[in-house]
Write a protein that holds these residues in place. Structure first.
Motif, mmCIF file in Angstrom:
data_model
loop_
_atom_site.group_PDB
_atom_site.id
_atom_site.type_symbol
_atom_site.label_atom_id
_atom_site.label_comp_id
_atom_site.label_asym_id
_atom_site.label_seq_id
_atom_site.Cartn_x
_atom_site.Cartn_y
_atom_site.Cartn_z
ATOM 1 N N TRP A 133 -50.316 -46.703 43.129
ATOM 2 C CA TRP A 133 -51.661 -46.263 43.461
ATOM 3 C C TRP A 133 -52.566 -47.063 42.793
ATOM 4 C CZ3 TRP A 133 -53.352 -44.501 47.872
ATOM 5 C CH2 TRP A 133 -52.779 -43.373 48.724
ATOM 6 N N GLY A 151 -54.794 -36.646 49.635
ATOM 7 C CA GLY A 151 -53.738 -36.635 48.825
ATOM 8 C C GLY A 151 -52.953 -35.376 49.187
ATOM 9 N N SER A 174 -50.917 -41.957 55.162
ATOM 10 C CA SER A 174 -50.426 -40.546 55.240
ATOM 11 C C SER A 174 -49.500 -40.499 56.305
ATOM 12 C CB SER A 174 -51.772 -39.428 55.340
ATOM 13 O OG SER A 174 -52.538 -39.723 56.692
ATOM 14 N N ASN A 185 -50.052 -38.789 44.195
ATOM 15 C CA ASN A 185 -51.016 -38.443 45.323
ATOM 16 C C ASN A 185 -52.298 -37.707 44.893
ATOM 17 O OD1 ASN A 185 -49.208 -39.766 47.087
ATOM 18 N ND2 ASN A 185 -48.221 -37.879 47.304
#
Length: 490
Positions: free
Chosen positions: A30, A67, A223, A253
């Motif tokens: 991430w 998230g 997503s 996330n």
């Protein structure tokens, strides 16, 4: 014998023993994915109307919200080991899956091209500073090739690179913030209170919402196809608690992404305050030079590399492999993604292409809603996985198409087009709501679904009941032909 194009070994469910991405590894992935030019731009646009603290608050809200959506859809990969295009056979059909999937695959490939171009200009800058070399196109081709090889080597190779790049990216980012803040102070601007065009009342509230939904819309694409990555994340067997089973995913996330996203938004905002340009490279080139500038550019190269492999090439390659069938392995999908990303010539269409890609991201929000409704509301996480690989199984529907899915997608996508600032929310709600009503009360009455008629955990859940889905590697299926009535059998 008829060839079965659905049974590609690269798209079979990932076994528990082959899930290699750790909690830290996913979080580091991430870190690299967040550092892109569009993230900085959200921060720069935000401080045109709002103070930096309000931009930060809106970013945190938007990041936590998206998230959560990412984590919800990621369970498809964690629970069943399924990739995005394979599960899409459920809400769209075994053939219908290709249309929305290819939309996402081409989008991801184009983002690969944009980020590679951005990274190659930084690479060219480094080589120019150190060796006097100046040819960005050669850098573009080399950078593209290196990223594609890294991705083709597999998800563990991607995680190892993220482990290396993430700490470097974070350290250089801290230096960037400090340097940009000093520049803003020299210009007589307080980064924590300065606003270029202050707005109040309803206009301020609207600007606040725009920052929230900009952060959500930016990650709408990931997503949707996060199962293509989450199926490689380590998760405990026989764990029925959703939060414990998805712990590694949730940490990435809901903790790593919002923190890093917010910090990069701050850098974009401070960059704009300092020199009225949200691109930190442009801002720091005014004060940095030599080795310091080369180090800055190195961060951008590492960040684009890390973003592309995980967020763009893996999803695109998985989708193209699904379209191509058993004779089109993952590595061939990687090459296809690279070719598409180069053919669109992002260096000529840079400004236009980003707007197009963000628009497509809004369209894909409806798919996130459809996936949510199909997986959680209708099937309640139970999936007849073997049938996803059967050409004439329960997911064939009407000639391979789930009409309910397409109606919901078209309406949700069309609505998101008319409200681009809030496209993700509108697309998600309409996609989920319309699909739920059509599928539950119409389509699945016509085409019966085993996991809905018999909602058995033992039959239709994955690792939460200790099951690894195993698909028989049979590339061909027997074809039953009717015998004409006038043929004498004896």
């Amino acid at each position: 014998m008829k060839k079965n194009h659905l049974k590609s070994p690269d798209l079979f469910p990932i076994q528990h023993k082959d899930r290699k991405i750790s909690k830290l590894g996913f979080s580091f992935m991430w870190v690299g994915m967040v550092v892109v030019l569009a993230t900085f731009a959200i921060g720069g646009a935000g401080v045109m109307s709002l103070s930096l603290p309000l931009v930060i608050l809106a970013t945190i809200i938007g990041s936590l919200a998206i998230g959560l959506f990412i984590s919800l859809i990621a369970d498809i990969g964690i629970e069943h080991g399924l990739s995005f295009p394979v599960y899409m056979r459920a809400p769209f059909g075994t053939i219908g899956t290709h249309i929305p999937s290819i939309t996402r695959g081409i989008t991801a490939s184009m983002w690969f091209g944009v980020n590679t171009y951005f990274g190659s200009t930084a690479m060219n800058g480094i080589l120019n500073i150190l060796f006097g070399f100046d040819n960005w196109f050669v850098c573009f081709l080399i950078f593209a090739a290196v990223q594609l090889v890294n991705t083709a080597l597999g998800i563990k190779s991607i995680e190892r690179f993220a482990d290396l790049a993430a700490p470097i990216i974070l350290l250089i980012s801290i230096w960037m913030y400090s340097s940009l803040s000093d520049q803003a102070a020299e210009a007589g601007r307080d980064v924590w209170s300065w606003v270029e065009s202050p707005v109040t009342g309803g206009a301020a509230f609207s600007a606040f919402l725009v920052v929230i939904f900009s952060n959500m819309g930016f990650w709408a694409t990931l997503s949707a196809d996060i199962p293509s990555i989450s199926r490689f994340i380590k998760a405990p067997m026989n764990e029925k608690n959703w939060f414990k089973r998805n712990k590694a995913s949730l940490i990435g996330n809901m903790v790593a992404m919002p923190i890093v996203q917010t910090f990069m938004i701050i850098i974009g905002a401070v960059s704009y305050i300092a020199v009225l340009n949200s691109d930190p490279v442009v801002a720091l080139q005014k004060s940095a030079s030599g080795i310091i500038l080369a180090v800055l550019l190195l961060m951008l190269v590492l960040a684009q590399w890390s973003t592309n492999t995980a967020a763009n090439v893996v999803p695109a390659a998985t989708i193209f492999s699904n379209v191509g069938g058993p004779k089109f392995p993952f590595w061939a999908g990687v090459i296809t993604a690279g070719i598409v990303g180069i053919v669109v010539q992002p260096w000529q269409l840079f400004d236009i292409i980003i707007q197009v890609l963000l628009f497509v991201g809004g369209i894909l929000a409806a798919i996130v809603g459809i996936l949510f409704a199909d997986y959680y509301l209708i099937r309640k996480r139970r999936v007849n996985v073997p049938e996803l690989y059967e050409q004439n199984g329960q997911f064939r529907y009407l000639g391979g198409v789930n009409v309910a899915g397409f109606i919901a997608w078209i309406i949700g996508a069309a609505a998101s087009y008319f409200v681009p600032d809030f496209g993700f929310l509108v697309g998600f709600i309409l996609g989920a709501g319309i699909y739920y009503l059509l599928a539950k009360y119409w389509w699945f009455n016509k085409y019966q679904q085993a996991e809905i008629n018999d909602p058995s955990d033992e039959k239709f859940l994955g690792i939460s009941v200790g099951r690894d889905w195993v698909i028989e590697e049979k590339a061909y299926e027997p074809v039953l032909e009717e015998i004409p009535n006038n043929v004498d059998l004896y």
